[in-house]
Scaffold this motif. Structure first.
Motif, PDB file in Angstrom:
ATOM      1  N   VAL A 133       0.853  -1.198   0.000  1.00  0.00           N
ATOM      2  CA  VAL A 133       0.000   0.000   0.000  1.00  0.00           C
ATOM      3  C   VAL A 133       0.881   1.238   0.000  1.00  0.00           C
ATOM      4  O   VAL A 133       1.688   1.436   0.911  1.00  0.00           O
ATOM      5  N   ILE A 134       0.727   2.074  -1.023  1.00  0.00           N
ATOM      6  CA  ILE A 134       1.549   3.277  -1.174  1.00  0.00           C
ATOM      7  C   ILE A 134       0.674   4.526  -1.072  1.00  0.00           C
ATOM      8  O   ILE A 134      -0.364   4.627  -1.727  1.00  0.00           O
ATOM      9  N   GLY A 135       1.140   5.477  -0.271  1.00  0.00           N
ATOM     10  CA  GLY A 135       0.421   6.742  -0.106  1.00  0.00           C
ATOM     11  C   GLY A 135       0.970   7.480   1.100  1.00  0.00           C
ATOM     12  O   GLY A 135       1.903   7.011   1.765  1.00  0.00           O
ATOM     13  N   PRO A 136       0.398   8.636   1.424  1.00  0.00           N
ATOM     14  CA  PRO A 136       0.816   9.331   2.644  1.00  0.00           C
ATOM     15  C   PRO A 136       0.433   8.509   3.874  1.00  0.00           C
ATOM     16  O   PRO A 136      -0.460   7.659   3.815  1.00  0.00           O
ATOM     17  N   HIS A 137       1.106   8.762   4.992  1.00  0.00           N
ATOM     18  CA  HIS A 137       0.939   7.945   6.205  1.00  0.00           C
ATOM     19  C   HIS A 137      -0.528   7.766   6.604  1.00  0.00           C
ATOM     20  O   HIS A 137      -0.978   6.642   6.845  1.00  0.00           O
ATOM     21  N   SER A 138      -1.274   8.857   6.694  1.00  0.00           N
ATOM     22  CA  SER A 138      -2.661   8.774   7.171  1.00  0.00           C
ATOM     23  C   SER A 138      -3.523   7.935   6.238  1.00  0.00           C
ATOM     24  O   SER A 138      -4.358   7.151   6.693  1.00  0.00           O
ATOM     25  N   SER A 139      -3.327   8.084   4.927  1.00  0.00           N
ATOM     26  CA  SER A 139      -4.120   7.321   3.961  1.00  0.00           C
ATOM     27  C   SER A 139      -3.787   5.835   4.020  1.00  0.00           C
ATOM     28  O   SER A 139      -4.678   4.985   3.980  1.00  0.00           O
ATOM     29  N   PRO A 174       4.541   3.927   3.208  1.00  0.00           N
ATOM     30  CA  PRO A 174       4.140   5.343   3.195  1.00  0.00           C
ATOM     31  C   PRO A 174       5.238   6.260   2.653  1.00  0.00           C
ATOM     32  O   PRO A 174       6.422   5.914   2.686  1.00  0.00           O
ATOM     33  N   TYR A 175       4.839   7.410   2.160  1.00  0.00           N
ATOM     34  CA  TYR A 175       5.802   8.419   1.703  1.00  0.00           C
ATOM     35  C   TYR A 175       5.419   9.798   2.238  1.00  0.00           C
ATOM     36  O   TYR A 175       4.275  10.024   2.654  1.00  0.00           O
ATOM     37  N   LYS A 176       6.378  10.702   2.221  1.00  0.00           N
ATOM     38  CA  LYS A 176       6.099  12.099   2.548  1.00  0.00           C
ATOM     39  C   LYS A 176       5.833  12.891   1.280  1.00  0.00           C
ATOM     40  O   LYS A 176       5.046  13.829   1.273  1.00  0.00           O
ATOM     41  N   ASP A 177       6.537  12.520   0.205  1.00  0.00           N
ATOM     42  CA  ASP A 177       6.388  13.170  -1.100  1.00  0.00           C
ATOM     43  C   ASP A 177       6.054  12.081  -2.122  1.00  0.00           C
ATOM     44  O   ASP A 177       6.715  11.036  -2.158  1.00  0.00           O
ATOM     45  N   PHE A 178       5.042  12.322  -2.965  1.00  0.00           N
ATOM     46  CA  PHE A 178       4.605  11.278  -3.897  1.00  0.00           C
ATOM     47  C   PHE A 178       5.683  10.866  -4.897  1.00  0.00           C
ATOM     48  O   PHE A 178       5.612   9.791  -5.492  1.00  0.00           O
ATOM     49  N   HIS A 179       6.721  11.695  -5.078  1.00  0.00           N
ATOM     50  CA  HIS A 179       7.818  11.332  -5.975  1.00  0.00           C
ATOM     51  C   HIS A 179       8.654  10.167  -5.435  1.00  0.00           C
ATOM     52  O   HIS A 179       9.419   9.550  -6.184  1.00  0.00           O
ATOM     53  N   SER A 182       0.534   8.803  -7.854  1.00  0.00           N
ATOM     54  CA  SER A 182       1.539   7.794  -7.493  1.00  0.00           C
ATOM     55  C   SER A 182       1.371   6.547  -8.359  1.00  0.00           C
ATOM     56  O   SER A 182       2.354   5.890  -8.723  1.00  0.00           O
ATOM     57  N   TYR A 183       0.126   6.233  -8.707  1.00  0.00           N
ATOM     58  CA  TYR A 183      -0.140   5.110  -9.622  1.00  0.00           C
ATOM     59  C   TYR A 183       0.507   5.360 -10.982  1.00  0.00           C
ATOM     60  O   TYR A 183       1.139   4.469 -11.565  1.00  0.00           O
ATOM     61  N   MET A 184       0.378   6.585 -11.496  1.00  0.00           N
ATOM     62  CA  MET A 184       0.950   6.935 -12.796  1.00  0.00           C
ATOM     63  C   MET A 184       2.477   6.846 -12.769  1.00  0.00           C
ATOM     64  O   MET A 184       3.109   6.407 -13.730  1.00  0.00           O
ATOM     65  N   ILE A 185       3.076   7.273 -11.660  1.00  0.00           N
ATOM     66  CA  ILE A 185       4.535   7.184 -11.517  1.00  0.00           C
ATOM     67  C   ILE A 185       4.978   5.721 -11.541  1.00  0.00           C
ATOM     68  O   ILE A 185       5.933   5.350 -12.215  1.00  0.00           O
TER      69      ILE A 185
END
Length: 431
Positions: free
Chosen positions: A6-12, A33-38, A61-64
């Motif tokens: 699962v990839i996204g910001p911490h809360s999500s 989790p990431y802080k920046d979607f890059h 993030s999916y597109m990346i």
């Protein structure tokens, strides 16, 4: 048990995994989790082998990841709907007693926002919108909202990004986050569950690969003695056994440079790049063309029949390459390569089939043409275009298009002229 990253910001990510507990019997979720979607690119590169499928909290993030992996087969993202926009607007209206008055919004497309507002029949008063994509930066989005707020043009901001939300809140800007709703997360998890069922179906389907050295008789003639031939065959078998080990499959030697590998569809598709490298190695070692036909089926017999059809088609093609025939009649040529083309040799449209029959055009070639047009996103094309991409002789390609025009399946729409000598090329379009 399928492994889901699962990839996204911490809360999500935390929310998604919480809802994912409903599927704990079939899926195991791991947080990335990431802080920046890059950071998505680095995450999928480092951990792609650790998961069976990726789930993304948002489309960017999916597109990346899709660009990084050059495939979307094992990627699922949570669809961003109007619900998230309405939720953030309600929060803003409640806390500021103002609704869409002097507000800045970042969104992936303006049409998404316009559609949401049109449905509630509310026209915004002063709304500033910035669209973003994979090349956007968190700082760029922060600056957009901050500049408008500092100049007094806005009273608040709506953002899709946790990092932007936290940064603006710290700077004292009234900010509300457009986050995924419970309904959106549950819908994505249902899609994910369906995708894992597809993976299971692929893994249980039988896959048969036929690998053949085209001119094995000439190789036999070149070697100095029967011992050298046996050494060469042992070397080939060792190379194939290494590949076979990756598939957890079994190797059968048929003689005269032909080998058959039995495995599963899922394993073959996961290791298609390894197969390409193996074939390249065998071609160099033997200084000969190596053809590959792969067949899938619910039984060994049906998979083997498809593999035999596939290798025959591979031999007929000028550029050879890996050809796959699935159990549903779908054919894939140049499998695993950029010019991969997928089409069917079956057809249900009786009227269209009759037209093709009248001008002696096979369903396979017609479907191959339509698949190419779709992949290349052509509105129209020339005979040279077809000859180049389908490896057809220009005379045959011209005869093919003239025949389609005769039965009103294609039309000649004009010509393109060049400054150099020669007749202008006719342009065609399918109807």
């Amino acid at each position: 048990m399928y492994r889901v990253g699962v990839i996204g910001p911490h809360s999500s990510v935390e929310r998604i995994i919480q809802f994912g507990k409903e599927y704990e019997m079939t899926m195991e979720f791991t947080a990335y989790p990431y802080k920046d979607f890059h950071e998505t690119e680095g995450i999928v590169r480092a951990h792609n082998q650790d998961v069976d499928v990726w789930l993304f909290s948002g489309q960017v993030s999916y597109m990346i990841a899709k660009n990084t992996l050059s495939s979307e087969e094992k990627l699922v993202y949570i669809q961003h709907t109007e619900s998230g926009i309405y939720k953030s607007l309600l929060h803003m209206g409640y806390y500021q007693q103002e609704f869409l008055n002097r507000v800045s919004i970042d969104e992936i497309t303006t049409s998404h926002l316009e559609q949401a507002l049109r449905q509630i029949e509310i026209a915004p008063k002063e709304m500033y919108v910035k669209t973003f994509d994979v090349n956007s930066t968190i700082q760029e989005l922060m600056d957009f909202h901050m500049d408008l707020w500092r100049s007094g043009k806005t009273k608040g901001a709506l953002t899709c990004f946790e990092a932007v939300y936290l940064g603006l809140k710290e700077a004292g800007v009234p900010t509300y986050r457009i986050s995924t709703t419970e309904l959106e997360i549950r819908q994505a998890l249902r899609i994910l569950a369906e995708k894992t069922r597809t993976f299971y179906y692929k893994d249980t389907q039988i896959g048969v690969q036929i690998i053949e050295m085209e001119h094995f008789d000439k190789i036999s003639e070149k070697v100095k003695s029967s011992y050298h031939l046996q050494y060469f065959e042992m070397q080939v078998k060792e190379t194939l056994l290494r590949y076979c080990e990756r598939l957890d499959g079994s190797l059968l030697e048929k003689g005269n440079g032909r080998y058959v590998i039995f495995s599963s569809r899922g394993a073959i598709e996961r290791e298609i790049k390894v197969l390409q490298k193996t074939i390249y190695q065998l071609s160099n070692e033997s200084d000969d063309t190596v053809t590959v036909g792969i067949g899938y089926g619910v039984t060994v017999h049906s998979a083997e029949i498809n593999a035999q059809r596939a290798i025959q088609l591979s031999k007929e093609r000028v550029e050879h390459g890996i050809v796959i025939i699935r159990e549903d009649g779908t054919m894939i040529q140049s499998a695993g390569e950029e010019e991969e083309l997928s089409y069917s040799y079956r057809f249900d449209d009786k009227q269209l089939s009759e037209k093709l029959k009248d001008v002696k055009i096979s369903v396979k070639n017609y479907n191959k043409l339509t698949a190419l047009i779709k992949r290349m996103n052509w509105n129209d094309f020339t005979i040279k275009d077809l000859a180049t991409h389908l490896y057809w002789d220009e005379r045959n390609a011209r005869r093919f298009m003239v025949s389609l025009c005769e039965v009103d399946l294609a039309e000649h729409i004009g010509e393109e002229s060049f400054t150099s000598r020669g007749r202008p090329s006719k342009r065609y379009r399918l109807k």
